[in-house]
Enzyme design. Structure first.
Site, PDB file in Angstrom:
ATOM      1  CG  HIS A  97       2.029  14.004  -7.189  1.00 39.98           C
ATOM      2  ND1 HIS A  97       0.736  14.225  -6.758  1.00 39.98           N
ATOM      3  CD2 HIS A  97       2.205  14.844  -8.239  1.00 39.98           C
ATOM      4  CE1 HIS A  97       0.170  15.153  -7.522  1.00 39.98           C
ATOM      5  NE2 HIS A  97       1.046  15.543  -8.422  1.00 39.98           N
ATOM      6  CG  ASP A 124      -2.795  14.599  -4.618  1.00 42.21           C
ATOM      7  OD1 ASP A 124      -3.170  13.662  -3.909  1.00 42.21           O
ATOM      8  OD2 ASP A 124      -1.601  14.779  -4.935  1.00 42.21           O
ATOM      9  CG  HIS A 126      -2.676  12.281  -0.219  1.00 45.67           C
ATOM     10  ND1 HIS A 126      -2.861  11.426  -1.285  1.00 45.67           N
ATOM     11  CD2 HIS A 126      -2.877  11.553   0.894  1.00 45.67           C
ATOM     12  CE1 HIS A 126      -3.153  10.212  -0.821  1.00 45.67           C
ATOM     13  NE2 HIS A 126      -3.174  10.256   0.487  1.00 45.67           N
ATOM     14  CG  ASP A 128       1.060  15.403  -2.838  1.00 47.28           C
ATOM     15  OD1 ASP A 128       0.770  14.591  -1.942  1.00 47.28           O
ATOM     16  OD2 ASP A 128       0.907  15.144  -4.049  1.00 47.28           O
ATOM     17  CG  HIS A 141       4.715  10.189  -2.441  1.00 43.94           C
ATOM     18  ND1 HIS A 141       3.718   9.333  -2.848  1.00 43.94           N
ATOM     19  CD2 HIS A 141       4.808  10.056  -1.095  1.00 43.94           C
ATOM     20  CE1 HIS A 141       3.204   8.711  -1.780  1.00 43.94           C
ATOM     21  NE2 HIS A 141       3.860   9.131  -0.716  1.00 43.94           N
ATOM     22  CG  ASP A 228      -1.914  11.536  -6.674  1.00 51.04           C
ATOM     23  OD1 ASP A 228      -2.361  10.383  -6.860  1.00 51.04           O
ATOM     24  OD2 ASP A 228      -1.042  11.803  -5.833  1.00 51.04           O
ATOM     25  CG  ASP A 230      -4.055   9.979  -4.437  1.00 53.18           C
ATOM     26  OD1 ASP A 230      -4.614  11.056  -4.682  1.00 53.18           O
ATOM     27  OD2 ASP A 230      -2.988   9.901  -3.787  1.00 53.18           O
ATOM     28  CD  GLU A 273       1.976   8.762  -6.032  1.00 55.68           C
ATOM     29  OE1 GLU A 273       1.892   7.571  -5.678  1.00 55.68           O
ATOM     30  OE2 GLU A 273       2.845   9.543  -5.599  1.00 55.68           O
TER      31      GLU A 273
END
Ligand SMILES: [Mn+2]
Length: 301
Positions: A97, A124, A126, A128, A141, A228, A230, A273
């Site tokens: 990312h 995402d 997360h 980040d 990332h 992302d 994820d 990712e």
């Protein structure tokens, strides 16, 4: 629409190797053909050259490979800027990312030169939003959203010119469910809008996306989408850099992309990712192709 694909096989921003194969996996899953089927003109400009971890030392433990990542982001930013200048829509493929700093730098400069700012949807698991000071791992990332908003090392925040790339009032984090302790504080202080998994559960994806797009388009020339993979539940998307349980479903992910397409305000897209090493039969890359298609106009009926 004229779309240009930019591959960025960068995996220096994270520990677990494999996302450098992401652009290849997404192409192998049929990205170019899928977008052509929608009636788009598609041009693939190949991959940006990225140094391997084995070729160099990581440098500062708090922000590993920072210099090399910043160099890659600068090159990506130039290519994204040039892509927009030529009237193409930029579609970046990660890689980890950290490439988002490059995409957002290129898009924001293009709009800044036209007297406009951009918004950003950061989708995402997360946030980040780490800086070298707060990061438990030193993996870059986990820092690009912070960098795009102007927080963190200058070598990253100032890639390809001015900072911030995006103003917090037009930046929205969607789908977050795994934040580091120091990162939480940074998210709160940054002023970005956040729709966590709880918000999606309670309000539904449609309401979350409508609010997000409203925030990202308020006073801007449009918004960049940084997806992302994820964010999607690992049951549907096992092949990602950092899987976290409890993510959005296959349909929620498509609905989010469909609502983005309806808005007609997306100015760039990046998908990051994808990690084929952790994937089964390339299904996460196939999902990435499906989501890109939905974001770029594919409809069920
Ligand atoms: Mn991310």
């Amino acid at each position: 629409m004229k779309i240009r694909i930019l591959g960025v096989p960068l995996d220096l921003g994270q520990e677990r190797r494999g996302v450098d194969m992401g652009p290849s996996a997404v192409r192998a899953a049929g990205l170019n053909a899928a977008l052509r089927e929608l009636g788009h003109q598609v041009e693939d400009s190949g991959n940006i050259h990225v140094k391997l971890a084995e070729e160099q030392h990581y440098g500062d433990r708090r922000a590993k490979y920072l210099k090399e990542i910043a160099e890659t982001c600068r090159e990506l930013a130039e290519r994204v800027y040039h892509t927009l200048e030529l009237g193409f829509f930029p579609l970046s493929l990660g890689g980890d990312h950290s490439i988002a700093v490059g995409t957002l730098a290129g898009v924001s400069k293009f709009y800044r030169h036209r007297g406009q700012t951009i918004g950003c949807l950061w989708i995402d698991a997360h946030a980040d939003m780490n800086t070298p000071e707060s990061s438990p791992s030193g993996n870059v990332h986990g820092m690009p959203f912070a960098a795009a908003l102007g927080f963190g090392p200058e070598v990253l925040t100032n890639v390809f010119g001015d900072s911030p790339k995006v103003q917090a009032k037009n930046a929205v984090l969607i789908g977050a469910r795994d934040l580091d302790a120091g990162e939480r504080q940074q998210v709160r202080e940054s002023g970005v809008h956040v729709f966590t998994m709880r918000d999606i559960d309670e309000q539904g994806m449609r309401a979350v996306m409508e609010k997000s797009i409203e925030l990202a388009t308020r006073g801007t020339g449009g918004f960049a989408v940084s997806l992302d993979m994820d964010v999607v539940d690992p049951d549907e998307a096992p092949g990602v850099g950092t899987p976290v349980p409890g993510g959005i479903t296959f349909r929620e992910a498509h609905l989010a992309m469909e609502i983005i397409a309806d808005s007609k305000k997306m100015v760039s897209l990046e998908i990051v990712e994808v990690n084929p090493i952790l994937d089964t039969h390339n299904r996460t890359a196939a999902l990435a192709v499906g989501l890109a298609s939905s974001a770029l106009g594919k409809k069920i009926l």
